[in-house]
Motif scaffolding. Structure first.
Motif, PDB file in Angstrom:
ATOM      1  N   ALA A 281     -15.455 -90.843 -40.827  1.00  0.00           N
ATOM      2  CA  ALA A 281     -16.025 -91.266 -39.542  1.00  0.00           C
ATOM      3  C   ALA A 281     -14.988 -91.921 -38.648  1.00  0.00           C
ATOM      4  N   GLU A 282     -13.855 -92.356 -39.204  1.00  0.00           N
ATOM      5  CA  GLU A 282     -12.808 -92.938 -38.366  1.00  0.00           C
ATOM      6  C   GLU A 282     -12.258 -91.954 -37.345  1.00  0.00           C
ATOM      7  N   ARG A 283     -12.572 -90.681 -37.488  1.00  0.00           N
ATOM      8  CA  ARG A 283     -12.151 -89.692 -36.496  1.00  0.00           C
ATOM      9  C   ARG A 283     -12.938 -89.838 -35.195  1.00  0.00           C
ATOM     10  N   ILE A 284     -14.067 -90.512 -35.241  1.00  0.00           N
ATOM     11  CA  ILE A 284     -14.886 -90.746 -34.049  1.00  0.00           C
ATOM     12  C   ILE A 284     -14.387 -91.967 -33.286  1.00  0.00           C
ATOM     13  N   ALA A 285     -14.069 -93.023 -34.009  1.00  0.00           N
ATOM     14  CA  ALA A 285     -13.578 -94.267 -33.415  1.00  0.00           C
ATOM     15  C   ALA A 285     -12.815 -95.008 -34.493  1.00  0.00           C
ATOM     16  N   PRO A 286     -11.823 -95.820 -34.121  1.00  0.00           N
ATOM     17  CA  PRO A 286     -11.085 -96.569 -35.135  1.00  0.00           C
ATOM     18  C   PRO A 286     -11.995 -97.533 -35.875  1.00  0.00           C
ATOM     19  N   VAL A 287     -11.792 -97.621 -37.175  1.00  0.00           N
ATOM     20  CA  VAL A 287     -12.607 -98.519 -37.996  1.00  0.00           C
ATOM     21  C   VAL A 287     -11.680 -99.448 -38.779  1.00  0.00           C
ATOM     22  N   ASP A 288     -12.260-100.499 -39.327  1.00  0.00           N
ATOM     23  CA  ASP A 288     -11.483-101.453 -40.117  1.00  0.00           C
ATOM     24  C   ASP A 288     -11.436-101.069 -41.584  1.00  0.00           C
ATOM     25  N   ILE A 289     -12.566-100.645 -42.120  1.00  0.00           N
ATOM     26  CA  ILE A 289     -12.675-100.349 -43.549  1.00  0.00           C
ATOM     27  C   ILE A 289     -13.342 -98.988 -43.715  1.00  0.00           C
ATOM     28  N   THR A 290     -12.732 -98.094 -44.471  1.00  0.00           N
ATOM     29  CA  THR A 290     -13.306 -96.784 -44.753  1.00  0.00           C
ATOM     30  C   THR A 290     -13.664 -96.691 -46.229  1.00  0.00           C
ATOM     31  N   LEU A 291     -14.853 -96.182 -46.518  1.00  0.00           N
ATOM     32  CA  LEU A 291     -15.332 -95.980 -47.881  1.00  0.00           C
ATOM     33  C   LEU A 291     -15.503 -94.490 -48.144  1.00  0.00           C
ATOM     34  N   PHE A 292     -14.972 -94.006 -49.262  1.00  0.00           N
ATOM     35  CA  PHE A 292     -15.217 -92.597 -49.610  1.00  0.00           C
ATOM     36  C   PHE A 292     -14.958 -92.359 -51.099  1.00  0.00           C
ATOM     37  N   HIS A 293     -15.532 -91.264 -51.588  1.00  0.00           N
ATOM     38  CA  HIS A 293     -15.326 -90.873 -52.986  1.00  0.00           C
ATOM     39  C   HIS A 293     -14.930 -89.407 -53.133  1.00  0.00           C
ATOM     40  N   ALA A 294     -15.158 -88.593 -52.100  1.00  0.00           N
ATOM     41  CA  ALA A 294     -14.904 -87.150 -52.198  1.00  0.00           C
ATOM     42  C   ALA A 294     -13.443 -86.836 -51.871  1.00  0.00           C
ATOM     43  N   ASP A 295     -12.853 -85.900 -52.603  1.00  0.00           N
ATOM     44  CA  ASP A 295     -11.456 -85.551 -52.400  1.00  0.00           C
ATOM     45  C   ASP A 295     -11.185 -84.951 -51.020  1.00  0.00           C
ATOM     46  N   TRP A 296     -12.163 -84.262 -50.445  1.00  0.00           N
ATOM     47  CA  TRP A 296     -11.919 -83.635 -49.138  1.00  0.00           C
ATOM     48  C   TRP A 296     -11.649 -84.663 -48.042  1.00  0.00           C
ATOM     49  N   VAL A 297     -12.123 -85.894 -48.232  1.00  0.00           N
ATOM     50  CA  VAL A 297     -11.913 -86.931 -47.218  1.00  0.00           C
ATOM     51  C   VAL A 297     -10.427 -87.267 -47.101  1.00  0.00           C
TER      52      VAL A 297
END
Length: 510
Positions: A49-65
């Motif tokens: 989702a940081e591609r929409i707007a800059p974020v402070d903390i990104t959470l993910f588990h999938a390799d494609w991210v």
């Protein structure tokens, strides 16, 4: 791990003074929210989702991210993931991943309400868990806006996601996204009396706020893609070092200044090791960046990549930028960006050797604030800076805040008089006073540039100057509006008959 995780989350949150948190998803409803709404608050993003707007903390588990965030430029300060993702210039924390299974739904909600942390397959639950960590660190209730969570797998993604790296919309993905609505409603119930007030932004039956309503709440407009440069008075938003050396925060400040109507943003550059004494650098200083003043000052300095980022962002938005260069190494560093303008602030008015070096070696425009100086300095400037394209002389008092009796706006009128004889001179005013009145009076006195210090919210540890205007409020936008109104009231100075005028008493015909 949990203690370090909580400490790091609390440290990032401490750079914002608001009790507002955004959790950003990828749903198309996010397109209706102005990115300017996010500028003064902690933003937690899920997946890319940081591609929409800059974020402070990104959470993910999938390799494609991993592929998605790298391909589009890393825009988060911290990545919390269960994968092997690493970045040389971004911090990463590891957390266990717990997949969603039909027989462990109760356990999922139990984990959510506990003090443990995991990367859940329902990622917004982990994001809400982070928000709860922030609430604990701040010791007060937080308002959490859920943006871009449409829970409609057939709706697609935000237009900002020009290429979606996620797997195609399989039946399994359709089922999982649809299931998330159930968990969200369950969360709303469980958090009813908690330290989080969760607000869903969208058009669902359970949405508490529409995207338009969110824009209005944060006094921002959506869809403004271009703006004119002011041909008259130039308004400069002086960011100082209130970005804390954080590119994410820096971007938000620039976007907020642009949205408010500024013509320039201004930064600072100094060589920390040579500008301060060893004793100053080693002195105790409390900040999230270390225990000494040196730790603090080094964190605040922007590097080459940061300035290249500023340059690209300002070109994209259509706003100018320049920097105060406080020493010769910084001046030589800044030349790589071919700056059209540099500033030499009042704080170095006694560094005549360095100022002379700039006068001899720079042909662009030079902005000079004249705090703590008198007529002798003015005469020296006029005799030294003979090669620059323009010489901006900004009346300034270096007290923060400047007492009203010491603003001496009439000096701007004196600089305006100098400009009549030397058209390279541009009169201006650097405001260290409260409010807009002195700046508006400076416009009436002939100022063609006004400068105002800005910040992005407050924090418990940062020592902002007292007059910095908060970009998370409408104060700087109001300041710019007052400058434009003053400019309109002053007019061109050419005496003409205006269309609004008419003769009440017409002379009788002979």
């Amino acid at each position: 791990m949990m203690e370090h995780f909580s400490s790091r989350i609390g440290g990032i949150a401490s750079t914002y003074g608001t009790d507002t948190i955004f959790i950003l998803g990828k749903g198309p409803s996010a397109d209706a929210v102005s990115p300017d709404a996010f500028v003064g608050s902690l933003v937690i993003g899920v997946n890319d989702a940081e591609r929409i707007a800059p974020v402070d903390i990104t959470l993910f588990h999938a390799d494609w991210v991993k592929q998605a965030v790298v391909a589009n430029g890393l825009r988060s300060r911290l990545y919390v993931t269960s994968t092997d993702f690493t970045s040389p210039d971004r911090e990463t924390l590891r957390a266990p991943f717990v997949p969603l299974q039909n027989d462990n739904n109760d356990m999922l909600m139990q984990r959510f309400l506990s003090d443990s942390f995991a990367i859940e397959e329902v990622l917004f639950l982990s994001a809400l868990n982070v928000a709860r960590q922030v609430a604990r660190a701040r010791g007060r209730r937080q308002t959490v806006y859920m943006v871009g969570f449409d829970f409609r797998p057939d709706a697609g993604v935000s237009e900002a996601i020009n290429h979606d790296y996620a797997p195609s919309n399989s039946a399994d993905r359709f089922f999982r996204i649809s299931m998330q609505e159930f968990f969200f409603l369950n969360c709303l119930y469980m958090l009813k009396d908690s330290d989080l007030d969760v607000v869903h932004v969208g058009d669902r039956s359970f949405s508490q706020l529409s995207a338009e309503g969110l824009n209005r709440r944060f006094h921002v407009s959506h869809g403004e893609t271009s703006r004119r440069f002011c041909a008259g008075v130039q308004v400069t938003a002086e960011l100082t070092t209130n970005h804390f050396g954080d590119r994410n925060r820096l971007e938000r400040m620039i976007r907020a200044a642009w949205a408010a109507g500024a013509d320039h943003i201004k930064l600072q550059k100094r060589d920390v090791q040579s500008f301060y004494t060893a004793e100053q650098l080693a002195s105790p200083y409390v900040s999230p960046f270390g225990k000494t003043f040196g730790d603090y000052r080094r964190q605040l300095e922007l590097d080459r990549d940061d300035f290249a980022f500023v340059d690209a962002l300002c070109q994209e938005l259509g706003i100018h930028w320049f920097a105060s260069v406080l020493d010769q190494p910084s001046f030589e560093f800044m030349l790589q960006f071919d700056p059209a303008m540099v500033k030499l602030p009042s704080t170095i008015s006694e560094h005549r050797d360095y100022l002379s070096y700039v006068a001899r070696n720079y042909r662009g425009s030079v902005v000079l604030s004249t705090g703590m100086t008198g007529l002798e300095y003015e005469k020296w400037l006029l005799g030294s800076f003979v090669n620059c394209r323009e010489l901006y002389l900004l009346q300034c008092n270096s007290a923060y805040p400047t007492p009203k009796a010491d603003c001496n706006v009439a000096v701007v009128r004196h600089y305006h008089g100098l400009s009549q004889a030397d058209h390279r001179i541009v009169p201006g005013y650097s405001s260290h006073d409260f409010g807009w009145l002195a700046s508006a009076l400076a416009v009436a006195a002939g100022a063609r540039m006004v400068e105002k210090h800005v910040k992005l919210g407050n924090s418990d540890w940062a020592h902002f100057d007292a007059v910095a205007v908060d970009l998370t409020t409408s104060d700087f936008r109001d300041y710019v509006a007052m400058i434009r109104e003053a400019e309109e009231l002053v007019g061109s100075g050419n005496k003409v008959i205006n269309p609004s005028e008419h003769h009440k008493y017409l002379r009788a015909a002979a």
